[in-house]
Design a protein around this motif. Structure first.
Motif, mmCIF file in Angstrom:
data_model
loop_
_atom_site.group_PDB
_atom_site.id
_atom_site.type_symbol
_atom_site.label_atom_id
_atom_site.label_comp_id
_atom_site.label_asym_id
_atom_site.label_seq_id
_atom_site.Cartn_x
_atom_site.Cartn_y
_atom_site.Cartn_z
ATOM 1 N N PRO A 63 -1.838 14.831 4.532
ATOM 2 C CA PRO A 63 -1.702 13.525 3.872
ATOM 3 C C PRO A 63 -2.553 12.451 4.561
ATOM 4 N N ILE A 64 -3.054 11.526 3.771
ATOM 5 C CA ILE A 64 -3.785 10.380 4.310
ATOM 6 C C ILE A 64 -3.189 9.114 3.692
ATOM 7 N N HIS A 65 -3.432 7.991 4.335
ATOM 8 C CA HIS A 65 -3.017 6.709 3.777
ATOM 9 C C HIS A 65 -4.205 6.114 3.029
ATOM 10 N N VAL A 66 -3.951 5.688 1.792
ATOM 11 C CA VAL A 66 -4.980 5.033 0.993
ATOM 12 C C VAL A 66 -4.668 3.541 1.010
ATOM 13 N N MET A 67 -5.667 2.742 1.347
ATOM 14 C CA MET A 67 -5.482 1.301 1.462
ATOM 15 C C MET A 67 -6.547 0.569 0.660
ATOM 16 N N LYS A 68 -6.240 -0.665 0.332
ATOM 17 C CA LYS A 68 -7.218 -1.568 -0.271
ATOM 18 C C LYS A 68 -7.610 -2.586 0.790
ATOM 19 N N LYS A 69 -8.794 -3.167 0.636
ATOM 20 C CA LYS A 69 -9.234 -4.182 1.603
ATOM 21 C C LYS A 69 -8.215 -5.299 1.738
ATOM 22 N N GLU A 70 -7.604 -5.666 0.609
ATOM 23 C CA GLU A 70 -6.633 -6.762 0.633
ATOM 24 C C GLU A 70 -5.419 -6.410 1.492
ATOM 25 N N LEU A 71 -4.997 -5.152 1.443
ATOM 26 C CA LEU A 71 -3.862 -4.730 2.274
ATOM 27 C C LEU A 71 -4.228 -4.740 3.757
ATOM 28 N N ARG A 73 -6.429 -6.707 5.141
ATOM 29 C CA ARG A 73 -6.446 -8.130 5.541
ATOM 30 C C ARG A 73 -5.031 -8.662 5.745
ATOM 31 N N LEU A 74 -4.128 -8.294 4.837
ATOM 32 C CA LEU A 74 -2.732 -8.710 4.970
ATOM 33 C C LEU A 74 -2.148 -8.167 6.267
ATOM 34 N N GLY A 75 -2.421 -6.912 6.557
ATOM 35 C CA GLY A 75 -1.920 -6.307 7.795
ATOM 36 C C GLY A 75 -2.435 -7.011 9.030
ATOM 37 N N MET A 76 -3.706 -7.385 9.023
ATOM 38 C CA MET A 76 -4.278 -8.101 10.170
ATOM 39 C C MET A 76 -3.590 -9.451 10.357
ATOM 40 N N ALA A 77 -3.297 -10.129 9.240
ATOM 41 C CA ALA A 77 -2.622 -11.427 9.328
ATOM 42 C C ALA A 77 -1.184 -11.253 9.823
ATOM 43 N N LEU A 78 -0.483 -10.253 9.277
ATOM 44 C CA LEU A 78 0.904 -10.023 9.682
ATOM 45 C C LEU A 78 1.021 -9.575 11.142
ATOM 46 N N ASP A 88 2.862 -1.595 9.931
ATOM 47 C CA ASP A 88 2.474 -0.287 9.391
ATOM 48 C C ASP A 88 3.407 0.130 8.263
ATOM 49 N N LYS A 89 4.703 0.003 8.483
ATOM 50 C CA LYS A 89 5.677 0.403 7.459
ATOM 51 C C LYS A 89 5.544 -0.445 6.197
ATOM 52 N N LEU A 90 5.323 -1.739 6.364
ATOM 53 C CA LEU A 90 5.155 -2.632 5.216
ATOM 54 C C LEU A 90 3.905 -2.266 4.407
ATOM 55 N N LEU A 91 2.807 -1.949 5.106
ATOM 56 C CA LEU A 91 1.570 -1.602 4.411
ATOM 57 C C LEU A 91 1.700 -0.268 3.679
ATOM 58 N N VAL A 92 2.373 0.699 4.288
ATOM 59 C CA VAL A 92 2.581 1.987 3.631
ATOM 60 C C VAL A 92 3.444 1.795 2.381
ATOM 61 N N MET A 93 4.479 0.965 2.475
ATOM 62 C CA MET A 93 5.326 0.688 1.307
ATOM 63 C C MET A 93 4.522 -0.016 0.216
ATOM 64 N N ALA A 94 3.707 -0.991 0.589
ATOM 65 C CA ALA A 94 2.893 -1.717 -0.390
ATOM 66 C C ALA A 94 1.898 -0.765 -1.064
ATOM 67 N N ALA A 95 1.275 0.125 -0.291
ATOM 68 C CA ALA A 95 0.338 1.093 -0.868
ATOM 69 C C ALA A 95 1.061 2.020 -1.837
ATOM 70 N N TYR A 96 2.278 2.409 -1.514
ATOM 71 C CA TYR A 96 3.061 3.267 -2.414
ATOM 72 C C TYR A 96 3.337 2.537 -3.726
ATOM 73 N N LEU A 97 3.651 1.245 -3.649
ATOM 74 C CA LEU A 97 3.900 0.472 -4.865
ATOM 75 C C LEU A 97 2.633 0.338 -5.712
ATOM 76 N N ILE A 98 1.487 0.207 -5.058
ATOM 77 C CA ILE A 98 0.225 0.036 -5.770
ATOM 78 C C ILE A 98 -0.282 1.358 -6.350
ATOM 79 N N PHE A 99 -0.283 2.413 -5.528
ATOM 80 C CA PHE A 99 -0.909 3.680 -5.917
ATOM 81 C C PHE A 99 0.073 4.741 -6.369
ATOM 82 N N GLY A 100 1.356 4.558 -6.080
ATOM 83 C CA GLY A 100 2.337 5.589 -6.395
ATOM 84 C C GLY A 100 2.311 6.709 -5.372
ATOM 85 N N ASP A 101 2.973 7.796 -5.676
ATOM 86 C CA ASP A 101 3.036 8.943 -4.775
ATOM 87 C C ASP A 101 1.775 9.774 -4.928
ATOM 88 N N LEU A 102 0.927 9.784 -3.907
ATOM 89 C CA LEU A 102 -0.346 10.500 -3.974
ATOM 90 C C LEU A 102 -0.255 11.939 -3.445
#
Length: 103
Positions: A63-71, A73-78, A88-102
């Motif tokens: 498994p790999i984590h898929v991220m968007k540039k915006e996520l 940037r959000l992670g760097m700010a947080l 890390d947990k927040l970004l993984v949850m946000a990616a799941y909401l955006i991309f679904g279960d990959l």
């Protein structure tokens, strides 16, 4: 070229090439293409194929984590305000909401 022998590959009617032989996605436009591996070469080839109109899929072992540039940037700010393990947990949850279960 080191193409691993996958069971059934000898009977596959399509083309099988190693990334070192890949030149451009132009000749794959409209075709179904499977990229094996998500290293730098695999991801660059998959992107090139998709931009040239190929129906591109990627298969990977782990498994790999898929991220968007915006996520990112959000992670760097947080990270300035929250513990990194929570970010890390927040970004993984946000990616799941955006991309679904990959998986």
């Amino acid at each position: 070229e080191n193409i691993p022998m996958i069971p059934g590959l000898e009977n596959f009617p399509g083309d099988v090439i190693h990334s070192s032989s890949y030149k451009s996605g132009k000749s794959y436009s409209g075709k179904n293409v499977l990229v094996v591996g998500s290293g730098n070469s695999g991801m660059e080839i998959a992107y090139d194929l998709a931009t040239h109109g190929a129906n591109t899929s990627i298969v990977i072992r782990s498994p790999i984590h898929v991220m968007k540039k915006e996520l990112i940037r959000l992670g760097m700010a947080l990270a300035h305000h929250l513990p990194l393990n929570l970010v890390d947990k927040l970004l993984v949850m946000a990616a799941y909401l955006i991309f679904g279960d990959l998986s």
